[in-house]
Design a protein around this motif. Structure first.
Motif, PDB file in Angstrom:
ATOM      1  N   PHE B 111     -33.061  19.455 -32.499  1.00  6.28           N
ATOM      2  CA  PHE B 111     -33.471  19.545 -31.099  1.00  6.28           C
ATOM      3  C   PHE B 111     -32.234  19.334 -30.247  1.00  6.28           C
ATOM      4  O   PHE B 111     -31.504  18.351 -30.425  1.00  6.28           O
ATOM      5  CB  PHE B 111     -34.521  18.468 -30.802  1.00  6.28           C
ATOM      6  N   VAL B 112     -32.001  20.237 -29.299  1.00  8.06           N
ATOM      7  CA  VAL B 112     -30.805  20.138 -28.468  1.00  8.06           C
ATOM      8  C   VAL B 112     -31.174  20.544 -27.038  1.00  8.06           C
ATOM      9  O   VAL B 112     -31.704  21.624 -26.806  1.00  8.06           O
ATOM     10  CB  VAL B 112     -29.657  20.984 -29.076  1.00  8.06           C
ATOM     11  N   CYS B 113     -30.977  19.612 -26.119  1.00 13.33           N
ATOM     12  CA  CYS B 113     -31.469  19.804 -24.750  1.00 13.33           C
ATOM     13  C   CYS B 113     -30.377  19.458 -23.741  1.00 13.33           C
ATOM     14  O   CYS B 113     -29.873  18.325 -23.738  1.00 13.33           O
ATOM     15  CB  CYS B 113     -32.691  18.906 -24.541  1.00 13.33           C
ATOM     16  N   PHE B 114     -30.028  20.396 -22.878  1.00 16.64           N
ATOM     17  CA  PHE B 114     -29.011  20.191 -21.834  1.00 16.64           C
ATOM     18  C   PHE B 114     -27.655  19.817 -22.439  1.00 16.64           C
ATOM     19  O   PHE B 114     -26.946  18.951 -21.918  1.00 16.64           O
ATOM     20  CB  PHE B 114     -29.452  19.115 -20.824  1.00 16.64           C
ATOM     21  N   VAL B 115     -27.312  20.418 -23.536  1.00 16.12           N
ATOM     22  CA  VAL B 115     -26.059  20.121 -24.228  1.00 16.12           C
ATOM     23  C   VAL B 115     -25.210  21.389 -24.356  1.00 16.12           C
ATOM     24  O   VAL B 115     -24.012  21.382 -24.046  1.00 16.12           O
ATOM     25  CB  VAL B 115     -26.350  19.525 -25.625  1.00 16.12           C
ATOM     26  N   LEU B 116     -25.805  22.478 -24.773  1.00 17.78           N
ATOM     27  CA  LEU B 116     -25.045  23.729 -24.950  1.00 17.78           C
ATOM     28  C   LEU B 116     -24.330  24.113 -23.656  1.00 17.78           C
ATOM     29  O   LEU B 116     -23.236  24.674 -23.689  1.00 17.78           O
ATOM     30  CB  LEU B 116     -25.983  24.867 -25.379  1.00 17.78           C
ATOM     31  N   GLU B 117     -24.940  23.805 -22.524  1.00 21.35           N
ATOM     32  CA  GLU B 117     -24.346  24.113 -21.213  1.00 21.35           C
ATOM     33  C   GLU B 117     -22.967  23.490 -21.014  1.00 21.35           C
ATOM     34  O   GLU B 117     -22.216  23.937 -20.151  1.00 21.35           O
ATOM     35  CB  GLU B 117     -25.271  23.638 -20.085  1.00 21.35           C
ATOM     36  N   HIS B 118     -22.671  22.444 -21.775  1.00 20.94           N
ATOM     37  CA  HIS B 118     -21.394  21.740 -21.586  1.00 20.94           C
ATOM     38  C   HIS B 118     -20.327  22.139 -22.602  1.00 20.94           C
ATOM     39  O   HIS B 118     -19.210  21.620 -22.545  1.00 20.94           O
ATOM     40  CB  HIS B 118     -21.615  20.230 -21.678  1.00 20.94           C
ATOM     41  N   LEU B 119     -20.666  22.994 -23.542  1.00 19.12           N
ATOM     42  CA  LEU B 119     -19.756  23.271 -24.657  1.00 19.12           C
ATOM     43  C   LEU B 119     -18.933  24.530 -24.433  1.00 19.12           C
ATOM     44  O   LEU B 119     -19.467  25.569 -24.047  1.00 19.12           O
ATOM     45  CB  LEU B 119     -20.567  23.440 -25.943  1.00 19.12           C
ATOM     46  N   PRO B 120     -17.639  24.458 -24.716  1.00 18.67           N
ATOM     47  CA  PRO B 120     -16.803  25.663 -24.578  1.00 18.67           C
ATOM     48  C   PRO B 120     -17.204  26.744 -25.578  1.00 18.67           C
ATOM     49  O   PRO B 120     -16.993  27.924 -25.313  1.00 18.67           O
ATOM     50  CB  PRO B 120     -15.397  25.154 -24.887  1.00 18.67           C
ATOM     51  N   ASP B 121     -17.767  26.356 -26.724  1.00 17.08           N
ATOM     52  CA  ASP B 121     -18.118  27.340 -27.746  1.00 17.08           C
ATOM     53  C   ASP B 121     -19.541  27.098 -28.258  1.00 17.08           C
ATOM     54  O   ASP B 121     -19.743  26.679 -29.407  1.00 17.08           O
ATOM     55  CB  ASP B 121     -17.118  27.249 -28.909  1.00 17.08           C
ATOM     56  N   PRO B 122     -20.520  27.368 -27.407  1.00 14.87           N
ATOM     57  CA  PRO B 122     -21.909  27.090 -27.842  1.00 14.87           C
ATOM     58  C   PRO B 122     -22.297  27.912 -29.070  1.00 14.87           C
ATOM     59  O   PRO B 122     -23.047  27.425 -29.915  1.00 14.87           O
ATOM     60  CB  PRO B 122     -22.749  27.476 -26.614  1.00 14.87           C
ATOM     61  N   ALA B 123     -21.772  29.120 -29.180  1.00 14.59           N
ATOM     62  CA  ALA B 123     -22.108  29.959 -30.338  1.00 14.59           C
ATOM     63  C   ALA B 123     -21.597  29.312 -31.622  1.00 14.59           C
ATOM     64  O   ALA B 123     -22.308  29.255 -32.639  1.00 14.59           O
ATOM     65  CB  ALA B 123     -21.517  31.356 -30.166  1.00 14.59           C
ATOM     66  N   GLY B 124     -20.358  28.808 -31.583  1.00 15.83           N
ATOM     67  CA  GLY B 124     -19.797  28.162 -32.762  1.00 15.83           C
ATOM     68  C   GLY B 124     -20.588  26.923 -33.151  1.00 15.83           C
ATOM     69  O   GLY B 124     -20.864  26.681 -34.333  1.00 15.83           O
ATOM     70  N   VAL B 125     -20.976  26.138 -32.145  1.00 17.73           N
ATOM     71  CA  VAL B 125     -21.749  24.922 -32.421  1.00 17.73           C
ATOM     72  C   VAL B 125     -23.117  25.276 -33.001  1.00 17.73           C
ATOM     73  O   VAL B 125     -23.589  24.629 -33.942  1.00 17.73           O
ATOM     74  CB  VAL B 125     -21.875  24.063 -31.141  1.00 17.73           C
ATOM     75  N   LEU B 126     -23.750  26.313 -32.459  1.00 19.90           N
ATOM     76  CA  LEU B 126     -25.049  26.719 -33.017  1.00 19.90           C
ATOM     77  C   LEU B 126     -24.894  27.147 -34.474  1.00 19.90           C
ATOM     78  O   LEU B 126     -25.769  26.879 -35.305  1.00 19.90           O
ATOM     79  CB  LEU B 126     -25.652  27.851 -32.174  1.00 19.90           C
ATOM     80  N   GLY B 127     -23.785  27.798 -34.782  1.00 23.29           N
ATOM     81  CA  GLY B 127     -23.526  28.167 -36.183  1.00 23.29           C
ATOM     82  C   GLY B 127     -23.412  26.931 -37.067  1.00 23.29           C
ATOM     83  O   GLY B 127     -23.959  26.886 -38.180  1.00 23.29           O
ATOM     84  N   GLN B 128     -22.729  25.894 -36.579  1.00 22.46           N
ATOM     85  CA  GLN B 128     -22.631  24.632 -37.326  1.00 22.46           C
ATOM     86  C   GLN B 128     -24.003  23.998 -37.506  1.00 22.46           C
ATOM     87  O   GLN B 128     -24.333  23.499 -38.588  1.00 22.46           O
ATOM     88  CB  GLN B 128     -21.723  23.645 -36.588  1.00 22.46           C
ATOM     89  N   LEU B 129     -24.797  24.014 -36.453  1.00 23.52           N
ATOM     90  CA  LEU B 129     -26.128  23.395 -36.535  1.00 23.52           C
ATOM     91  C   LEU B 129     -27.006  24.148 -37.519  1.00 23.52           C
ATOM     92  O   LEU B 129     -27.803  23.550 -38.251  1.00 23.52           O
ATOM     93  CB  LEU B 129     -26.770  23.350 -35.131  1.00 23.52           C
ATOM     94  N   TRP B 130     -26.867  25.470 -37.531  1.00 24.32           N
ATOM     95  CA  TRP B 130     -27.586  26.307 -38.506  1.00 24.32           C
ATOM     96  C   TRP B 130     -27.359  25.759 -39.917  1.00 24.32           C
ATOM     97  O   TRP B 130     -28.282  25.626 -40.711  1.00 24.32           O
ATOM     98  CB  TRP B 130     -27.051  27.739 -38.374  1.00 24.32           C
ATOM     99  N   GLY B 131     -26.101  25.423 -40.199  1.00 25.97           N
ATOM    100  CA  GLY B 131     -25.757  24.927 -41.528  1.00 25.97           C
ATOM    101  C   GLY B 131     -26.337  23.554 -41.837  1.00 25.97           C
ATOM    102  O   GLY B 131     -26.463  23.164 -42.997  1.00 25.97           O
ATOM    103  N   GLN B 132     -26.699  22.811 -40.819  1.00 21.09           N
ATOM    104  CA  GLN B 132     -27.274  21.478 -41.015  1.00 21.09           C
ATOM    105  C   GLN B 132     -28.754  21.537 -41.360  1.00 21.09           C
ATOM    106  O   GLN B 132     -29.350  20.537 -41.763  1.00 21.09           O
ATOM    107  CB  GLN B 132     -27.106  20.641 -39.736  1.00 21.09           C
ATOM    108  N   LEU B 133     -29.367  22.697 -41.143  1.00 26.34           N
ATOM    109  CA  LEU B 133     -30.810  22.833 -41.380  1.00 26.34           C
ATOM    110  C   LEU B 133     -31.100  23.197 -42.824  1.00 26.34           C
ATOM    111  O   LEU B 133     -30.340  23.937 -43.463  1.00 26.34           O
ATOM    112  CB  LEU B 133     -31.381  23.936 -40.482  1.00 26.34           C
ATOM    113  N   THR B 134     -32.230  22.712 -43.306  1.00 27.45           N
ATOM    114  CA  THR B 134     -32.745  23.212 -44.578  1.00 27.45           C
ATOM    115  C   THR B 134     -33.228  24.653 -44.353  1.00 27.45           C
ATOM    116  O   THR B 134     -33.617  25.007 -43.234  1.00 27.45           O
ATOM    117  CB  THR B 134     -33.947  22.366 -45.053  1.00 27.45           C
ATOM    118  N   PRO B 135     -33.181  25.487 -45.390  1.00 27.72           N
ATOM    119  CA  PRO B 135     -33.741  26.834 -45.224  1.00 27.72           C
ATOM    120  C   PRO B 135     -35.198  26.728 -44.772  1.00 27.72           C
ATOM    121  O   PRO B 135     -35.955  25.902 -45.294  1.00 27.72           O
ATOM    122  CB  PRO B 135     -33.618  27.428 -46.631  1.00 27.72           C
ATOM    123  N   GLY B 136     -35.555  27.517 -43.779  1.00 24.61           N
ATOM    124  CA  GLY B 136     -36.893  27.426 -43.199  1.00 24.61           C
ATOM    125  C   GLY B 136     -36.983  26.423 -42.063  1.00 24.61           C
ATOM    126  O   GLY B 136     -38.006  26.334 -41.380  1.00 24.61           O
ATOM    127  N   GLY B 137     -35.914  25.674 -41.842  1.00 21.76           N
ATOM    128  CA  GLY B 137     -35.906  24.680 -40.762  1.00 21.76           C
ATOM    129  C   GLY B 137     -35.763  25.336 -39.395  1.00 21.76           C
ATOM    130  O   GLY B 137     -35.339  26.482 -39.284  1.00 21.76           O
TER     131      GLY B 137
END
Lengths: 271, 271
Positions: B111-137
């Motif tokens: 869950f991420v709320c009012f955070v991506l707006e502050h990041l220089p590379d939101p796409a890169g961070v979302l890619g990292q978060l993707w990797g933190q999820l279990t498949p199907g998460g």
């Protein structure tokens, strides 16, 4: 249709088709929550070619709908559309909202959609409509707001063509950004229990029907339709106008997004 | 909180109170639809002072929530808030979203709320978060869009102070208008079944809780909080900034209206 001449959206066949597409995509968004009781008398103000009339008549099959417009050609198209749908609960009448031919307190309900935006004095007209309602009767108004489009990719060229339409509508006496004013307009006209809520059209790649039906065929088509008038009025040159339309079309591609906010309000004439 | 320094919203006590008010008014609007199953592991990224953590923890009492932030003072405030609410399902941890201390596939939900707006590379961070999820998460993201405010009366002065905040956030590496981009960002990061929907905060005289809780105490207070920074950065002088804030306050009076659009999106890491 109590549209101030020149009606910026135009009256030609392409316009009629655009309004049909818009009605199909938007019907549920805009009409959800609006049904009228059996035998209630409902006035639709400014029915145009009948895009909203069709939805009204289908959703309230036993209400008695009187739909007025000031353009005979629009009324003819609306009448044809209602006939083709096999509906029998609408009576069409040529009339100007500024000089209504009905007795006071003639209607249980009034419905007005995409009309106030074209009027030089929407507050005055709402006051007149108030007088047409029976005590306890309701008025429902739906308007867009051309300050509301949010899209990706952002584009100054797209903003400029939207501004062309806003300016043309302003010069014709209207306000393309009236949606945000709906609540104070209804309250100041004397309606009580005024309730206004935003209803948002939102398109992205996961909603291809909205991309096609709204971003392309409704919003972009509507803005594109003022091209000649905008150029004639000196608001844009052809190249920059076309750039702006292409930028709007770009928001309808795979990684684009487009949002537009309508406002739907209701108010009651006090008993 | 993976906020790029300087965090434009600031970290002081007034800011903490503002975020509490915002959370109370907005909780239902933003959190509706988000509950997590018993025993599921949920990562909240950038919990700040815990405004959203409280809602998450209450709405998913049997989920195991790990809330991270890069500011120790914010974490302390968040921990206190959760303790005072008598909740026991949140574990707080000092961590930077750019260097997550967890094993891959550690979480069922993010869950991420009012955070991506502050990041220089939101796409890169979302890619990292993707990797933190279990498949199907699932990942759920909520962001605002500072291009969305629609208000009455319209005001160039108000637009200018909003633009100050947008510009300060841009200079800090963020994007205050990221909401409209949420769908392509999630899709491009590899999430599937991406669904994004606008959620609109709307205030008028018939909704005094929104006028007070949102127009005044959330949006206007947030914009007003960048006054000193905006003046120091040469984006406004004191008088014109104060004019803009007064114009925003004017929209909170009896015939004013104010709308702001948030975007809430979800996506799934494919199995």
């Amino acid at each position: 249709m109590q549209i101030v001449s020149p009606y910026v959206h135009g009256y030609d066949e392409a316009e009629g088709l655009r309004l049909q597409d818009q009605a199909a995509t938007l019907e549920e968004l805009l009409h959800c929550g609006t049904t009228y009781q059996s035998r209630s008398r409902v006035l639709e103000v400014g029915c145009g070619v009948g895009a909203q009339t069709l939805a009204l008549a289908r959703r309230s099959p036993d209400a008695q709908i009187i739909a007025i417009d000031i353009a005979e050609t629009s009324l003819a198209a609306a009448r044809r559309r209602i006939n083709e749908a096999g509906l029998h609960n609408v009576e069409f009448r040529l009339a100007d909202v500024h000089a209504l031919p009905f007795a006071l307190s003639s209607f249980d309900h009034i419905f007005v959609c995409f009309v106030l935006e074209h009027l030089p004095d929407p507050a005055g007209v709402l006051g007149q409509l108030w007088g047409q309602l029976t005590p306890g009767g309701t008025l429902t108004a739906i308007e867009g707001d051309h300050g509301s489009p949010l899209f990706h990719p952002e584009s100054a060229a797209a903003r400029r063509v939207i501004a062309c339409q806003v300016e043309l509508q302003r010069r014709a006496g209207g306000d393309a950004c009236i949606g945000r004013r709906l609540h104070p307009l209804l309250a100041q006209a004397g309606f009580i229990d005024v309730s206004v809520a935003p209803r948002m059209a939102y398109a992205n790649a996961s909603r291809p029907d909205w991309v096609e039906g709204f971003t392309r065929r409704t919003f972009t088509a509507m803005v594109a339709s003022v091209r000649d008038d905008a150029i004639a009025a000196g608001l844009a040159d052809a190249a920059s106008f076309d750039d702006g339309v292409r930028a709007l079309e770009r928001t309808a591609t795979l990684d684009g997004t487009f949002c537009y906010t309508f406002f739907k309000g209701t108010g009651i004439r006090p008993a």
